[in-house]
Design an enzyme around this catalytic site. Structure first.
Site, mmCIF file in Angstrom:
data_model
loop_
_atom_site.group_PDB
_atom_site.id
_atom_site.type_symbol
_atom_site.label_atom_id
_atom_site.label_comp_id
_atom_site.label_asym_id
_atom_site.label_seq_id
_atom_site.Cartn_x
_atom_site.Cartn_y
_atom_site.Cartn_z
ATOM 1 N N ASP A 108 0.820 -1.212 0.000
ATOM 2 C CA ASP A 108 0.000 0.000 0.000
ATOM 3 C C ASP A 108 0.853 1.261 0.000
ATOM 4 O O ASP A 108 0.396 2.336 0.407
ATOM 5 C CB ASP A 108 -0.957 0.007 1.198
ATOM 6 C CG ASP A 108 -2.113 0.989 1.022
ATOM 7 O OD1 ASP A 108 -2.517 1.233 -0.127
ATOM 8 O OD2 ASP A 108 -2.593 1.519 2.042
ATOM 9 N N ASP A 151 -3.499 -2.996 -5.754
ATOM 10 C CA ASP A 151 -2.868 -1.664 -5.631
ATOM 11 C C ASP A 151 -1.380 -1.642 -5.970
ATOM 12 O O ASP A 151 -0.778 -0.566 -5.962
ATOM 13 C CB ASP A 151 -3.052 -1.064 -4.227
ATOM 14 C CG ASP A 151 -4.496 -0.714 -3.933
ATOM 15 O OD1 ASP A 151 -5.277 -0.591 -4.880
ATOM 16 O OD2 ASP A 151 -4.842 -0.581 -2.746
ATOM 17 N N ASP A 197 -11.850 1.154 5.992
ATOM 18 C CA ASP A 197 -10.722 1.546 5.149
ATOM 19 C C ASP A 197 -9.661 2.304 5.942
ATOM 20 O O ASP A 197 -8.622 2.663 5.401
ATOM 21 C CB ASP A 197 -11.199 2.442 4.007
ATOM 22 C CG ASP A 197 -12.186 1.736 3.099
ATOM 23 O OD1 ASP A 197 -11.901 0.613 2.676
ATOM 24 O OD2 ASP A 197 -13.266 2.316 2.831
#
Length: 311
Positions: free
Chosen positions: A91, A129, A285
């Site tokens: 991330d 991602d 999130d």
């Protein structure tokens, strides 16, 4: 091309595996034991916990995370969906940071993952991602990331012949097909089943499909497929006014989102393999939006409840 001459796991199984170890499932079980009978509990149980979802697999020891799922899915003939999520600098240091510290550690983990799955039919989404973050990484980070992805693709190709592997295909709205196609090719998409779009995002299925078809054409690989995460896209993304007011955190638990279409195999319609629930509804999130005091992946029954009603 990956996928030719192998069993189609969707057709072998016919239905998706329902996880029984999600936070939503555990929360409902606890509430049942406590004797509570609330609408919130019913929604979480019937509309979230009972729906097939992906198992996110991190860098912890691999067997305890997936062996039981493989065994149960094998007994019922259902198809498990996994998310491999352990790449170094995960991330890009954001809310879901973590992962292994070195390429070597990651490659050993990926090989173990593939060997454990073995001949079982399965779907694996490989490191969401990772490719959309490539423009913000330095040259060494890019090389490391591509080495990890390409190695993992080959590991599953060699050791898990009945697994469909999907690489990061972006969110379907804020990444261009032209920017992602070269990264996908370098990451080994030619030896994977294809790519995944909209993971943990909110873009409509129609928007994602149009994006994915264009990306598929740019890859020049006629057999490549794609999947779309529909877990939270029932109302589409938040309005532009909300995004403008929260430019760096709008994606974090925005209000008014809704559960999307349930998981479904589409029979390779124009490359669109399946709709999947990848992000687990109700899991935060991070400390944003309607859950400002939460942590990433923390289960919030109130948020799951609101996703059913779309408010």
């Amino acid at each position: 091309m990956r996928g030719v001459g192998m069993a189609n796991p969707y057709e072998v199984c016919g239905e998706f595996h329902v996880l029984t170890d999600t936070q939503a499932h555990r929360w409902c079980t606890t509430e049942f034991r406590a004797g509570r009978t609330t609408t919130e509990r019913w929604v979480v149980w019937d509309k979230v916990a009972a729906v097939p979802q992906a198992k996110w697999v991190g860098p912890a020891p691999i067997a305890p995370q997936i062996a039981g799922i493989l065994e149960t899915a094998g007994e019922t003939g259902a198809l498990p969906v996994f998310v491999a999520y352990a790449i170094p600098f995960r991330d890009a240091g954001g809310a879901s940071s973590g992962g292994f510290r070195s390429v070597k550690e990651y490659q050993a983990w990926a090989k173990s993952f593939a060997r454990l799955v073995g001949a079982a039919p399965a779907v694996v989404l490989l490191e969401p991602d990772t490719l959309i973050h490539m423009p913000g990484l330095n040259a060494e980070q890019r090389r490391n990331r591509l080495s990890c992805l390409a190695f993992a693709v080959q590991a599953f190709k060699q050791h898990a012949p009945n697994t469909y592997v999907y690489l990061d295909g972006g969110d379907g709205r804020y990444n261009s097909p032209e920017s992602l196609a070269p990264w996908l090719l370098q990451a080994g998409v030619a030896d994977a089943r294809g790519f995944a779009v909209n993971v943990s995002n909110y873009n409509t299925t129609g928007t994602c499909e149009s994006f994915a078809v264009e990306l598929r054409d740019l890859l020049g690989l006629p057999d490549v497929g794609f999947v779309v995460d529909t877990s939270r896209n029932g109302n589409g993304p938040p309005p532009d006014s909300y995004i403008r007011a929260n430019p760096s955190t709008w994606w974090g638990n925005p209000p008014g989102r809704k559960l999307g279409d349930r998981p479904q195999y589409l029979g390779d319609a124009n490359g669109f393999d399946a709709k999947l629930w990848v992000k687990l509804p109700g899991e935060s999130d991070g400390p944003f939006g309607v859950a400002p005091h939460s942590s990433s992946s923390e289960f919030l029954p109130r948020v799951a409840h609101e996703l059913y009603y779309g408010r």
